[in-house]
Design a protein around this motif. Structure first.
Motif, mmCIF file in Angstrom:
data_model
loop_
_atom_site.group_PDB
_atom_site.id
_atom_site.type_symbol
_atom_site.label_atom_id
_atom_site.label_comp_id
_atom_site.label_asym_id
_atom_site.label_seq_id
_atom_site.Cartn_x
_atom_site.Cartn_y
_atom_site.Cartn_z
ATOM 1 N N PHE A 110 -5.283 4.315 0.140
ATOM 2 C CA PHE A 110 -5.416 3.306 1.193
ATOM 3 C C PHE A 110 -5.877 3.992 2.476
ATOM 4 C CE2 PHE A 110 -3.324 1.366 4.909
ATOM 5 C CZ PHE A 110 -4.000 0.163 4.922
ATOM 6 N N LYS A 157 3.549 1.432 -1.762
ATOM 7 C CA LYS A 157 4.238 1.353 -3.051
ATOM 8 C C LYS A 157 5.751 1.236 -2.879
ATOM 9 C CE LYS A 157 0.580 4.052 -5.183
ATOM 10 N NZ LYS A 157 0.231 5.228 -5.971
ATOM 11 N N TRP A 166 -4.263 0.885 -8.343
ATOM 12 C CA TRP A 166 -4.282 2.116 -7.545
ATOM 13 C C TRP A 166 -5.118 3.204 -8.206
ATOM 14 C CZ3 TRP A 166 -3.290 -0.614 -3.921
ATOM 15 C CH2 TRP A 166 -2.114 -1.281 -3.659
ATOM 16 N N GLU A 167 -5.209 3.193 -9.529
ATOM 17 C CA GLU A 167 -6.018 4.194 -10.233
ATOM 18 C C GLU A 167 -7.498 4.063 -9.906
ATOM 19 O OE1 GLU A 167 -5.067 3.922 -14.392
ATOM 20 O OE2 GLU A 167 -2.934 4.309 -14.015
ATOM 21 N N TYR A 190 -10.033 0.945 1.016
ATOM 22 C CA TYR A 190 -9.469 2.033 0.226
ATOM 23 C C TYR A 190 -10.528 3.112 0.081
ATOM 24 C CZ TYR A 190 -5.884 -1.395 -0.805
ATOM 25 O OH TYR A 190 -4.885 -2.332 -0.669
ATOM 26 N N GLU A 243 -0.110 -0.519 -10.505
ATOM 27 C CA GLU A 243 -0.556 0.852 -10.785
ATOM 28 C C GLU A 243 -1.981 0.926 -11.336
ATOM 29 O OE1 GLU A 243 0.746 3.750 -9.758
ATOM 30 O OE2 GLU A 243 2.288 2.545 -8.770
ATOM 31 N N ASN A 246 0.814 -1.220 0.000
ATOM 32 C CA ASN A 246 0.000 0.000 0.000
ATOM 33 C C ASN A 246 0.847 1.269 0.000
ATOM 34 O OD1 ASN A 246 -2.670 -1.119 -0.069
ATOM 35 N ND2 ASN A 246 -2.326 -1.813 2.019
ATOM 36 N N THR A 301 -8.749 2.202 -6.960
ATOM 37 C CA THR A 301 -9.062 2.024 -5.545
ATOM 38 C C THR A 301 -9.128 3.328 -4.764
ATOM 39 O OG1 THR A 301 -6.736 1.777 -4.921
ATOM 40 C CG2 THR A 301 -7.963 -0.242 -5.420
#
Length: 130
Positions: free
Chosen positions: A78, A42, A72-73, A106, A69, A40, A75
């Protein structure tokens, strides 16, 4: 999918069972939370360093970014870990390991991750389960 990509998202047919001898639930949970902090956050080099040495080859920051990646776009940021459960796991080849099932909240969604460890608490895989 090449070998390095399978290590990130390892999936084998298995049988759930008690934790292997010598492994305890609290240590599995603690190690899984360390992995999820790195995921989370990265911190891809830290994740790679948690794998058994023979599995680290080819696990580059670039590969991690390529795999994570896009996630993450969607979600969002975190927020928190909302649960951790542990179970034993027997792979098709008979290898015994432990899985921590980690639920993370998230900004836009919740994901459940399977964090799998060899009996010496070295990382075998981390994959979104749901």
């Amino acid at each position: 999918v090449d070998r390095r990509q399978r290590q990130i998202g390892i999936r084998d047919s298995s049988q759930t069972q008690p934790l292997p001898d010598g492994m305890d639930s609290e240590t599995v949970k603690d190690k899984a939370l360390e992995v999820m902090d790195a995921v989370n956050g990265k911190n891809y080099a830290a994740i790679t360093g948690m794998f058994r040495e023979d599995l680290q080859e080819g696990l580059t920051d670039e590969l991690w970014e390529q795999q994570l990646e896009p996630l993450w776009e969607t979600t969002g940021a975190f927020k928190e870990v909302t649960g951790v459960q542990t179970t034993g796991y027997k792979m098709e080849d008979g290898t015994l390991c432990a899985i921590a099932v980690v639920t993370c909240q998230y900004e836009n969604t919740e994901h459940v991750w399977n964090v799998t460890f060899y009996t010496e608490y070295k990382l075998l895989g981390v994959v979104i389960a749901a």
